[in-house]
Design a protein around this motif. Sequence first.
Motif, short mmCIF file in Angstrom:
data_model
loop_
_atom_site.label_atom_id
_atom_site.label_comp_id
_atom_site.label_asym_id
_atom_site.label_seq_id
_atom_site.Cartn_x
_atom_site.Cartn_y
_atom_site.Cartn_z
N LYS A 167 127.26 11.33 25.77
CA LYS A 167 128.56 10.97 25.19
C LYS A 167 129.03 12.01 24.18
O LYS A 167 130.23 12.30 24.08
CB LYS A 167 128.49 9.59 24.54
N LEU A 213 130.31 15.02 26.21
CA LEU A 213 131.59 14.71 26.85
C LEU A 213 132.73 14.67 25.84
O LEU A 213 133.83 15.17 26.11
CB LEU A 213 131.48 13.37 27.58
N TYR A 266 133.54 18.28 24.72
CA TYR A 266 134.31 19.05 25.71
C TYR A 266 135.73 18.53 25.84
O TYR A 266 136.69 19.31 25.91
CB TYR A 266 133.64 19.05 27.08
N ARG A 267 135.89 17.20 25.88
CA ARG A 267 137.25 16.64 25.97
C ARG A 267 138.10 17.11 24.79
O ARG A 267 139.27 17.51 24.96
CB ARG A 267 137.17 15.12 25.99
N ALA A 272 128.34 13.71 34.31
CA ALA A 272 129.56 14.21 33.68
C ALA A 272 129.23 15.20 32.56
O ALA A 272 129.93 16.21 32.39
CB ALA A 272 130.37 13.04 33.13
N ALA A 273 128.17 14.91 31.79
CA ALA A 273 127.78 15.80 30.69
C ALA A 273 127.31 17.15 31.23
O ALA A 273 127.59 18.21 30.64
CB ALA A 273 126.70 15.15 29.84
N ALA A 324 130.40 19.04 32.18
CA ALA A 324 131.15 19.44 30.99
C ALA A 324 130.44 20.57 30.26
O ALA A 324 131.08 21.54 29.82
CB ALA A 324 131.33 18.24 30.06
N GLY A 327 131.29 7.96 33.17
CA GLY A 327 131.26 9.43 33.22
C GLY A 327 132.45 10.00 33.95
O GLY A 327 133.03 11.02 33.54
N TYR A 359 135.64 10.02 31.73
CA TYR A 359 135.74 11.16 30.83
C TYR A 359 135.99 12.45 31.60
O TYR A 359 136.70 13.35 31.12
CB TYR A 359 134.48 11.28 29.98
N THR A 360 135.42 12.56 32.78
CA THR A 360 135.65 13.75 33.60
C THR A 360 137.14 13.90 33.90
O THR A 360 137.71 15.00 33.74
CB THR A 360 134.85 13.63 34.91
#
Length: 923
Positions: A610, A613, A616-617, A681-682, A685, A739, A742-743
């Motif tokens: 988290k 993610l 990066y976001r 997702a991490a 990212a 995930g 967030y992607t």
Amino acid sequence: MVSGHLFLCRRNSWPAEEYVTKATLQLLDFDGGAPPSQAWRRRLDSHANKLKEFTVTFMEAMKMMSLGVRLWSYVREEASQGRKAPIDPFTRENHKPSASQGVPLGGMGSGSISRGFRGEFKHWQILPGSCEMSPVMANQFSIFVSRDGGSKKYSSVLAPGHHEGLKKSGDEGISSWDWNLSGQHSTYHALFPRAWTVYDGEPDPELKISCRQISPFIPHDYRDSSHPTSVFVYTLVNTGKDRAKVSLLMTWANSIGGTSHNSGGHYNEPFIGEDGVSGVLLHHKTGKDNPPVTFAIAACETQNVSVTVLPAFNLSGENCSSEKCSTAKGMWDKMCQDGQFDRANFDRGCTEPSSSGNAVCAAVSASTWVEPHGRCTVVFALAWSSPKIKFQKGRCYYRRYTKFYGTSERSAINLVHDALTKYKRWEEKIEEWQNPILRDERLPEWYKFTIFNELYFLVAGGTVWIDSEAPGLEENSRHGTNNEQERILSENANTNPVANHTSFGDDDVGRFLYLEGIEYIMWCTYDVHFYASFALLNLFPKIELSIQRDFAHAVLFEDKRKVKFLADGTWGIRKVKGAVPHDLGTHDPWHEMNAYNIHDTSKWKDLNPKFVLQVYRDFAATGDLVFARDVWPSVCAAMDYMDQFDRDGDGLIENDGFPDQTYDAWTVRGVSAYSGCLWLAALQAAATMAHRLGDRAVAEKFKVKFMKAKMVYESKLWNGSYFNYDSSSRSIQADQLAGQWYTAAAGLPPLFDEGRIRNVLQKIFEFNVMRVKGGRLGAVNGMNPNGKVDETCMQSREIWTGVTYSVAATMLHHDMEYQGFTTAEGIFIAGWSDEGYGYWFQTPEGWTIDGHYRSLVYMRPLAIWAMQWAITPPKAILEAPKINMMDRIHISPLAMRAFSESGVRKIAPKTSCFSSTVFHCDC
């Protein structure tokens, strides 16, 4: 993105005309007095039902018995040290929560006071981590009207109902006031950070009244949004044939809630300020060595409005024998007779400090004449100055607003002055921010005001905003620490990069904390901030980056002090290096992290992914390269830390057979949908971020891991229509695509085939949403394939409000507008509508299928702003080149061979961040 007019035929609308007559709305359409066309509305005579709290089943209680015993012991131990445990299910408030909340007062981070829709001031959070829920009944607005030379008179507190013991013989307190408002013709209209109360002919049938409450919550304004102040603008319209003398009265107790008004040592002081601003200062001496608080109540004198004050009156006749001493009854009688106080009261100076058990109050009156069919505006303001904030282990800081107003409690005068002279500019900025959403015809009506009203939490969620340029003021009252702990604490003080957080030039906006909830007293709980952070990133992105910097520093920090984990009774260290902390602490934030001690969160599987993610976001949304470079070593450390949870070297992490993620009562075994999807997702990212920062070797490492882990994830969990909950359960988890959410939000390529993603979301919609009371509650966390709610534990059978919003946002990202808005609407129906359970402005973590809540006033529902993120992505993401960054990451033949070969534990050579790379941006 949402397109078309999908919801034109399906609106959940509350037209103002159904609550206020059109004629009255037209009359009040002057100086902002008319309520907006989109708002949450309630009649003042509505019943405020008591809220029902959840209960555990017998089997759940048996499973948690050992935890309960350890938690009870821990709560008692903390109480013996004069502290409140961060989680305390055993102590109950005397004031039972009810469906009576409204828009809170003030900006962010300087303490808050909530105000119910019927006008009561309650939920006092002036001291950090403390919430006094009971209303202070002496704090009221009242009105006195005189017509025809005094032959017609009206007087009433502007709140329905009455104080217990109304007009009892000989009473000298507020029960002696006139509580004549029925509320039958009065309504409340909320659109945070403003609220309108319309009195349509109450108490005077020929007088229309609107009270507009305004607080300085202004997105991207990092100055005024920190101010502890609110304005109350009264619009008066005389529909009669006679001119009317109207006197409005504001009364205020010298109190910070609870029984603090009886503690003694409080005194009041009248003042006359600049630009016609005058009123009373109420100097409050807090208990337990907490810093003092000074309130200012004031009104603005104009050519047509006269302001007078009564510096002090007592709530009862006890201890009130001097001529200068007024009772609540005497004050009221004076207003009924004269409609104002004596001008000489401004010359009285400070009152004597109150004695113990004697509550002292103050009053400000603003009087005006309103001509027949005429209009007039009268403006009051409230401010509270508590410049220094002290946490329970002794460390003190100055609040953010002191950067602009200084550190004196008397700055309350300047705060209230600026509120009265600047509120129109505040409103212009608020309307400029809100209008694009309010006027968006694509959106359902309920959504347009609910998205703003859920922001109440950023004021009422126990927020603390400090000035990072002002050093922490040590008071060294370290309770209950032994010599070894002191030694470790001293070492940490010198090496803790979180505590020694540095400023960043023009982007320094101080440091910000907000609670997980008023029942879970932990600052910036990170697994929950994962959902809530979209609100801050949308509206106050510099605060969001500041929080991420705090956690980035924390990743690299270790705290070796011993902690007992209550779930199993084992011991460990407070903070493990490389692990993202669960929270920034409770009684000594930044210096003593991980106040949560149910589980050892260094073994949780969701916190590190988290963090990656969110970083990066935030980087993708802001394009802030300085931020990205500063936190990149922490991203690498957080990713490398997770290697230990890949037990079989297949690239995918495994859960360890206990609740090792945000669902901390829901056990997870082996590969799981939630943690595994976050990890995928991490990886993507981190690989993309490495590539954009020029760290080629690390980008390659994470890409190879991603490719391998994705194959394992899908092969082990995909069952044809959704991903199984974990290796041992086929439960349909509403949050299984966290995930992927967030992607999509970060503009990254989808983790899975688009058709597969939509299949999962449709399955969740049909089962978790629509099979629970027809979609009128939100998305239940767990649903069995047979269509029955998963009752494995209390959390599997709950509907979590913030998770429902995040699922809805995921649906919007994948062009499933109908499913997304229908899913989220369940939270509105159950929590905010007339037919719901009454959770407005106190949205809980979740509720059961019978509507019983758990944890009121909770952080996670801020995730509704993730829906707006999906509807209107930020410019940096929307206009980014449509290039799959993963395709641009080169994989060497050696790494490709390792990926292709089975049974190879090391996917790529161990590569440290920046081992032999030079920074450059490849955006």
